[in-house]
Design a protein around this motif. Structure first.
Motif, PDB file in Angstrom:
ATOM      1  N   TRP A   1      27.470  23.159  43.192  1.00  0.00           N
ATOM      2  CA  TRP A   1      28.425  24.269  43.123  1.00  0.00           C
ATOM      3  C   TRP A   1      27.801  25.648  43.280  1.00  0.00           C
ATOM      4  CZ3 TRP A   1      31.545  22.362  38.217  1.00  0.00           C
ATOM      5  CH2 TRP A   1      32.263  21.202  38.562  1.00  0.00           C
ATOM      6  N   LEU A   2      26.509  25.807  42.995  1.00  0.00           N
ATOM      7  CA  LEU A   2      25.942  27.149  42.900  1.00  0.00           C
ATOM      8  C   LEU A   2      26.016  27.897  44.229  1.00  0.00           C
ATOM      9  CD1 LEU A   2      24.557  29.263  41.197  1.00  0.00           C
ATOM     10  CD2 LEU A   2      22.343  28.242  41.776  1.00  0.00           C
ATOM     11  N   LEU A   3      25.661  27.253  45.326  1.00  0.00           N
ATOM     12  CA  LEU A   3      25.671  27.929  46.621  1.00  0.00           C
ATOM     13  C   LEU A   3      27.082  28.403  46.984  1.00  0.00           C
ATOM     14  CD1 LEU A   3      24.180  28.802  49.158  1.00  0.00           C
ATOM     15  CD2 LEU A   3      24.612  26.525  50.126  1.00  0.00           C
ATOM     16  N   GLY A   4      28.072  27.532  46.781  1.00  0.00           N
ATOM     17  CA  GLY A   4      29.453  27.921  47.072  1.00  0.00           C
ATOM     18  C   GLY A   4      29.906  29.080  46.206  1.00  0.00           C
ATOM     19  N   ASP A   5      29.525  29.068  44.939  1.00  0.00           N
ATOM     20  CA  ASP A   5      29.905  30.168  44.045  1.00  0.00           C
ATOM     21  C   ASP A   5      29.235  31.476  44.451  1.00  0.00           C
ATOM     22  OD1 ASP A   5      31.697  28.805  42.477  1.00  0.00           O
ATOM     23  OD2 ASP A   5      30.241  28.225  40.950  1.00  0.00           O
ATOM     24  N   ILE A   6      27.984  31.414  44.946  1.00  0.00           N
ATOM     25  CA  ILE A   6      27.293  32.632  45.356  1.00  0.00           C
ATOM     26  C   ILE A   6      27.969  33.249  46.580  1.00  0.00           C
ATOM     27  CG2 ILE A   6      25.147  33.517  46.346  1.00  0.00           C
ATOM     28  CD1 ILE A   6      23.631  31.561  44.571  1.00  0.00           C
ATOM     29  N   ILE A   7      28.250  32.409  47.592  1.00  0.00           N
ATOM     30  CA  ILE A   7      28.922  32.914  48.798  1.00  0.00           C
ATOM     31  C   ILE A   7      30.299  33.460  48.447  1.00  0.00           C
ATOM     32  CG2 ILE A   7      29.864  32.250  51.034  1.00  0.00           C
ATOM     33  CD1 ILE A   7      27.650  30.151  51.227  1.00  0.00           C
ATOM     34  N   SER A   8      31.020  32.713  47.616  1.00  0.00           N
ATOM     35  CA  SER A   8      32.362  33.152  47.211  1.00  0.00           C
ATOM     36  C   SER A   8      32.307  34.448  46.420  1.00  0.00           C
ATOM     37  CB  SER A   8      33.027  32.052  46.381  1.00  0.00           C
ATOM     38  OG  SER A   8      34.272  32.492  45.883  1.00  0.00           O
ATOM     39  N   GLY A   9      31.338  34.565  45.517  1.00  0.00           N
ATOM     40  CA  GLY A   9      31.220  35.773  44.704  1.00  0.00           C
ATOM     41  C   GLY A   9      30.936  37.007  45.533  1.00  0.00           C
ATOM     42  N   LEU A  10      30.041  36.877  46.519  1.00  0.00           N
ATOM     43  CA  LEU A  10      29.731  38.013  47.379  1.00  0.00           C
ATOM     44  C   LEU A  10      30.939  38.432  48.205  1.00  0.00           C
ATOM     45  CD1 LEU A  10      26.166  36.959  48.623  1.00  0.00           C
ATOM     46  CD2 LEU A  10      26.742  38.650  46.862  1.00  0.00           C
TER      47      LEU A  10
ATOM     48  N   LEU B   1      29.905  36.793  39.701  1.00  0.00           N
ATOM     49  CA  LEU B   1      29.084  37.355  40.772  1.00  0.00           C
ATOM     50  C   LEU B   1      29.837  38.445  41.533  1.00  0.00           C
ATOM     51  CD1 LEU B   1      27.400  34.106  42.140  1.00  0.00           C
ATOM     52  CD2 LEU B   1      26.356  35.911  40.761  1.00  0.00           C
ATOM     53  N   SER B   2      31.170  38.283  41.673  1.00  0.00           N
ATOM     54  CA  SER B   2      31.951  39.347  42.320  1.00  0.00           C
ATOM     55  C   SER B   2      31.923  40.622  41.477  1.00  0.00           C
ATOM     56  CB  SER B   2      33.389  38.891  42.550  1.00  0.00           C
ATOM     57  OG  SER B   2      34.102  38.781  41.327  1.00  0.00           O
ATOM     58  N   ALA B   3      31.884  40.468  40.160  1.00  0.00           N
ATOM     59  CA  ALA B   3      31.767  41.635  39.285  1.00  0.00           C
ATOM     60  C   ALA B   3      30.424  42.324  39.479  1.00  0.00           C
ATOM     61  CB  ALA B   3      31.943  41.211  37.830  1.00  0.00           C
ATOM     62  N   VAL B   4      29.375  41.551  39.748  1.00  0.00           N
ATOM     63  CA  VAL B   4      28.065  42.134  40.023  1.00  0.00           C
ATOM     64  C   VAL B   4      28.107  42.980  41.293  1.00  0.00           C
ATOM     65  CG1 VAL B   4      25.659  41.605  40.590  1.00  0.00           C
ATOM     66  CG2 VAL B   4      26.834  40.284  38.830  1.00  0.00           C
ATOM     67  N   VAL B   5      28.807  42.484  42.319  1.00  0.00           N
ATOM     68  CA  VAL B   5      28.944  43.245  43.565  1.00  0.00           C
ATOM     69  C   VAL B   5      29.687  44.559  43.313  1.00  0.00           C
ATOM     70  CG1 VAL B   5      29.954  43.230  45.879  1.00  0.00           C
ATOM     71  CG2 VAL B   5      28.874  41.168  44.979  1.00  0.00           C
ATOM     72  N   VAL B   6      30.772  44.484  42.540  1.00  0.00           N
ATOM     73  CA  VAL B   6      31.529  45.705  42.220  1.00  0.00           C
ATOM     74  C   VAL B   6      30.660  46.660  41.415  1.00  0.00           C
ATOM     75  CG1 VAL B   6      33.551  46.619  41.044  1.00  0.00           C
ATOM     76  CG2 VAL B   6      33.722  44.469  42.280  1.00  0.00           C
ATOM     77  N   MET B   7      29.854  46.144  40.505  1.00  0.00           N
ATOM     78  CA  MET B   7      28.973  46.994  39.701  1.00  0.00           C
ATOM     79  C   MET B   7      27.963  47.720  40.594  1.00  0.00           C
ATOM     80  SD  MET B   7      26.476  45.912  36.532  1.00  0.00           S
ATOM     81  CE  MET B   7      25.411  44.948  37.617  1.00  0.00           C
ATOM     82  N   ILE B   8      27.424  47.024  41.582  1.00  0.00           N
ATOM     83  CA  ILE B   8      26.507  47.669  42.522  1.00  0.00           C
ATOM     84  C   ILE B   8      27.213  48.804  43.259  1.00  0.00           C
ATOM     85  CG2 ILE B   8      25.154  47.304  44.631  1.00  0.00           C
ATOM     86  CD1 ILE B   8      24.609  44.456  43.626  1.00  0.00           C
ATOM     87  N   ALA B   9      28.471  48.562  43.631  1.00  0.00           N
ATOM     88  CA  ALA B   9      29.244  49.611  44.303  1.00  0.00           C
ATOM     89  C   ALA B   9      29.440  50.810  43.386  1.00  0.00           C
ATOM     90  CB  ALA B   9      30.591  49.055  44.747  1.00  0.00           C
ATOM     91  N   ILE B  10      29.710  50.552  42.121  1.00  0.00           N
ATOM     92  CA  ILE B  10      29.925  51.648  41.171  1.00  0.00           C
ATOM     93  C   ILE B  10      28.645  52.460  40.989  1.00  0.00           C
ATOM     94  CG2 ILE B  10      30.434  52.185  38.751  1.00  0.00           C
ATOM     95  CD1 ILE B  10      32.297  49.763  38.739  1.00  0.00           C
TER      96      ILE B  10
END
Length: 803
Positions: free
Chosen positions: A107-116, A449-458
């Motif tokens: 599951w990890l790879l799918g979750d990483i791609i999905s999160g990004l 992981l999507s929250a991490v992407v948003v945090m980077i944007a912030i």
């Protein structure tokens, strides 16, 4: 065998009818050979007794249900064990259940791609939906980040992408415009020679953020309270047609609000009823002031997004990861705006300053709760309803359960948390959740992981988007409304399938457009509940007939070749029998049988009164057995008695005698008595789900009314809890006994047929009067008339009459 014989002789005696009792006949003859599968030809054969309720209970004993005491209930609820404690903790914090079972390699790879992928989409939607909420765009990023963290621990959906939702964002924006319009923040400008006023945007935006966060916290508190109270079922009152009409209307509101941004035309801020219409009028009135740079950017963005999204949808099987067109368009548009300096050259509306980093938590303004309470409740319900609906779609697809009450708690805590960090209400957007699922997301690790992407944007990237035109964000929002607008094509299908559901859709849609989303939702819910009440109060009812050679009974008006048993009327009522439907029940029963039993009884009483007078005058006479004969007027309507011509007819006994009257023939008096062509009335209660006290009393009154004119009433196909309610309400007594209860309609029909074959049922009806040779006063009938008036009272079921 008598009952079996009665069943055999009922109707046409055909080979197929006899075969329905084949097994019983074989047993009686000692034959044990069963018919082969080829001979049966998908028929089934049943031989059993005719079951009344009493007869069935004699052969089938009920299970005794021992009621649990309060002490037993408390002991079960308060029992403590390791397994129970772990179950409660995992139920409240679902991450403890699924995280230990996480399949890292699978599951990890799918979750990483999905999160990004989801994080990029969430970032842009945060910017865009902030425009709907009438707050600075940076606060949209906060709303896309903070709610994900609590939901990761508390949510039961593995695919729900928590964050801003366009409809709730628009509802918050409408409330903000009502409470903090630009007119409240006008200040004098010293920059020009004219004494003009400008809007203090800093003070305005600060107040709007406070309102948005306060509404979000209050909505979260409401959601949390509803979850703790276990009332997740409340979302069931938002039916699919209602949600469809509401979301389509909301899409129209969103479209209008973003259209003025894409065109960059000045409009006033309208609130309340018809606000969207007034906004449209302003847009077309000022259409000549359209900013060409913003219009072109918005139009190109919209066309490109729609085309690429259609490609993603059509070739989703071949394209493993959807093309992130919003991200691509945003990057290109930002570069063009920065390179061409569109703001300076063409006065294009851009995002401008975006602060970097997070803001410290701020307590909500509790003083605003009383002003925003109603709106907060509707916003909380809409946000929850849409989120749970989307979660259940993907939960069903991937075979895992969604706990509605836990979702209330998860979303409530998420909104309280994000509201304290200057964010606005979180729910979900279908497009964002679809991206998270379609790109391979398996669990809420993708959401984290999507929250991490948003945090980077912030923290880093957001400042790079300052040259981005607002028209591009508006066009992205409009492009994402396609699915909501496409719901309009459901209306013709709904009209064909169910006109009531179609009316719910249309009424909710019109009300939400004209009255605003909050009032429109209220009107839609009220109209929906009204349709439920009306359908329960005025349900479908029908007279039934028998399908020949079967035990099946269908609506006489809808099927050909049905047979109605002679002298029997079968009536089916497809609704609960309660205070709201009893009047309709009586009306439909009278229409089914073709007469009003109270009127028949009154007419018969009046006729008997006149017959008494004629007997007293000697114009009518009776024989020894009570049959009427005529002294001076024509009495051709009555059957002549041979003994009436003998000399003994003058010796009329002085004791009480019975007067035999054929009420369905012509009477020797000028009183029109309605004909009663049935001797039995069967109620099919298979669709009666419950009865209340008024329903029980009215039913008993109806049975008594028919019984007085010689029509026997039977109740069939009832549920056990309906009989239990009758017992608790004192339905059965010396006049109305349990022997009127039969398990099925066919049981009652066969029983009635047996009685008419083997017993001499006296119909027409006998009425007793005293005839004395001394010509004493006739029996007063005012007692009967008083009884009629009591039973005729339409409101006695509501007044608590007693029997």
């Amino acid at each position: 065998m008598d009952q079996i014989d009665a069943a055999l002789h009922y109707g046409d005696t055909t080979e197929s009818q006899v075969s329905s009792h084949l097994f019983a006949e074989q047993d009686s003859l000692g034959v044990t050979e069963m018919p082969t599968a080829e001979n049966v030809n998908h028929n089934y054969f049943v031989a059993r007794s005719v079951y009344s309720e009493n007869g069935f209970l004699e052969e089938n004993e009920k299970k005794e249900k021992v009621p649990k005491t309060i002490r037993d209930r408390l002991a079960k609820r308060c029992s403590c064990s390791t397994k129970r404690v772990l179950g409660i903790i995992k139920g409240f914090v679902p991450v403890l259940d699924w995280l230990p079972k996480y399949r890292l390699k699978e599951w990890l790879l799918g979750d990483i791609i999905s999160g990004l992928s989801t994080g990029l989409v969430a970032t842009l939607q945060g910017f865009a939906f902030a425009l709907l909420a009438e707050v600075p765009v940076s606060y949209g990023l906060f709303s896309a980040f903070f709610p994900i963290l609590p939901y990761f621990f508390l949510g039961t959906s593995k695919h729900l992408a928590v964050g801003p939702f366009p409809i709730t964002s628009l509802m918050i924006g409408a409330l903000i415009l009502q409470m903090a319009p630009d007119e409240h923040f006008l200040i004098s400008s010293n920059m020009t020679s004219l004494n003009a006023s400008v809007v203090d945007t800093v003070a305005r935006d600060g107040q709007r953020v406070i309102i948005a966060s306060s509404v979000t916290v209050l909505a979260g508190i409401i959601q949390l309270a509803l979850g703790v109270l276990q009332v997740g079922f409340i979302v069931r009152y938002l039916s699919v047609p209602l949600v469809g009409g509401f979301t389509t209307a909301a899409a129209f509101h969103v479209f209008v609000s973003q259209l003025k941004i894409c065109l960059s035309v000045p409009t006033q801020s309208y609130i309340g009823i018809l606000s969207v219409i007034y906004t449209l009028i302003d847009i077309f009135r000022n259409i000549r002031q359209t900013n060409i740079a913003d219009f072109v950017a918005g139009l190109i963005t919209f066309v490109v997004c729609v085309i690429v999204k259609e490609i993603n949808n059509r070739y989703k099987d071949k394209i493993k990861v959807p093309i992130p067109i919003e991200v691509i368009v945003t990057i290109i548009a930002t570069g063009i705006s920065y390179g061409a300096n569109l703001e300076q050259k063409y006065n294009a509306g851009i995002i401008k300053k975006i602060p970097i980093g997070f803001l410290p938590p701020v307590a909500p303004d509790v003083s605003l709760f009383s002003q925003v309470g109603t709106s907060a409740f509707s916003i909380a319900i809409v946000g929850y309803a849409v989120a749970v609906s989307v979660a259940k779609v993907f939960g069903t697809k991937h075979d895992y359960p969604i706990d509605g009450n836990q979702e209330f708690i998860a979303l409530g805590i998420s909104n309280i948390f994000c509201g304290c960090f200057s964010s606005f209400l979180a729910g979900t957007a279908l497009s964002r959740t679809a991206v998270q699922e379609s790109t391979g997301g398996k669990t809420q690790i993708a959401g984290l992981l999507s929250a991490v992407v948003v945090m980077i944007a912030i923290l880093i990237v957001a400042q790079l988007l300052e040259p981005l035109q607002k028209a591009v964000l508006g066009a992205i929002v409009i492009a994402n409304l396609k699915g909501m607008f496409w719901q309009t094509f459901d209306v013709p299908t709904l009209w064909k399938q169910n006109k009531v559901d179609c009316m719910i859709w249309v009424v909710t849609w019109i009300a939400s457009i004209l009255l605003g989303l909050d009032l429109g939702l209220l009107v839609g819910v009220c109209f929906e509940l009204l349709t439920v009440v009306l359908r329960a109060q005025f349900p479908v009812s029908a007279a039934l007939g028998n399908v020949p050679n079967t035990d099946i009974y269908k609506n006489l008006k809808k099927y050909k070749n049905l047979v109605e048993p002679s002298g029997v009327r079968i009536f089916k009522f497809s609704s609960p029998l309660f205070f709201g439907s009893v009047d309709y029940f009586k009306e439909k029963v009278n229409a089914a049988v073709g007469f009003n039993p109270v009127r028949v009884f009154n007419k018969r009483a009046k006729a008997l009164k006149k017959i008494q007078a004629l007997i007293k005058k000697g114009q009518l006479k009776t024989t020894k057995d009570g049959t009427l004969t005529d002294g001076s007027v024509s009495n051709e309507a009555f059957e002549d008695d041979e003994e009436a011509q003998e000399e003994q007819e003058h010796d009329v006994p002085t004791k009480e005698v019975e007067i035999q009257v054929d009420w369905n023939s012509d009477l020797p008096i000028k009183v029109l008595v309605p004909k009663v062509t049935i001797h039995s009335l069967i109620f099919d209660f298979s669709a009666v789900s419950f009865m209340d006290l008024v329903g029980v009393r009215i039913l008993k009154m109806v049975i008594r009314q028919f019984d007085r004119i010689g029509v026997k009433v039977y109740l069939t196909s009832y549920d056990d809890h309906v009989v239990k309610k009758m017992e608790s309400c004192g339905f059965f007594d010396d006049n109305v006994k349990r022997d009127i209860l039969y398990l099925t309609v066919h049981d009652a029909v066969v029983y009635i047929h047996t009685q008419t074959m083997y017993k001499d049922i006296q119909d027409p009806i006998f009425e007793k009067i005293s005839l004395m040779q001394e010509l004493k006063e006739p029996i007063p009938l005012n007692v009967l008339e008083d009884d009629v008036e009591e039973l005729e009272d339409q409101n006695q079921g509501h007044l608590g009459f007693s029997y």
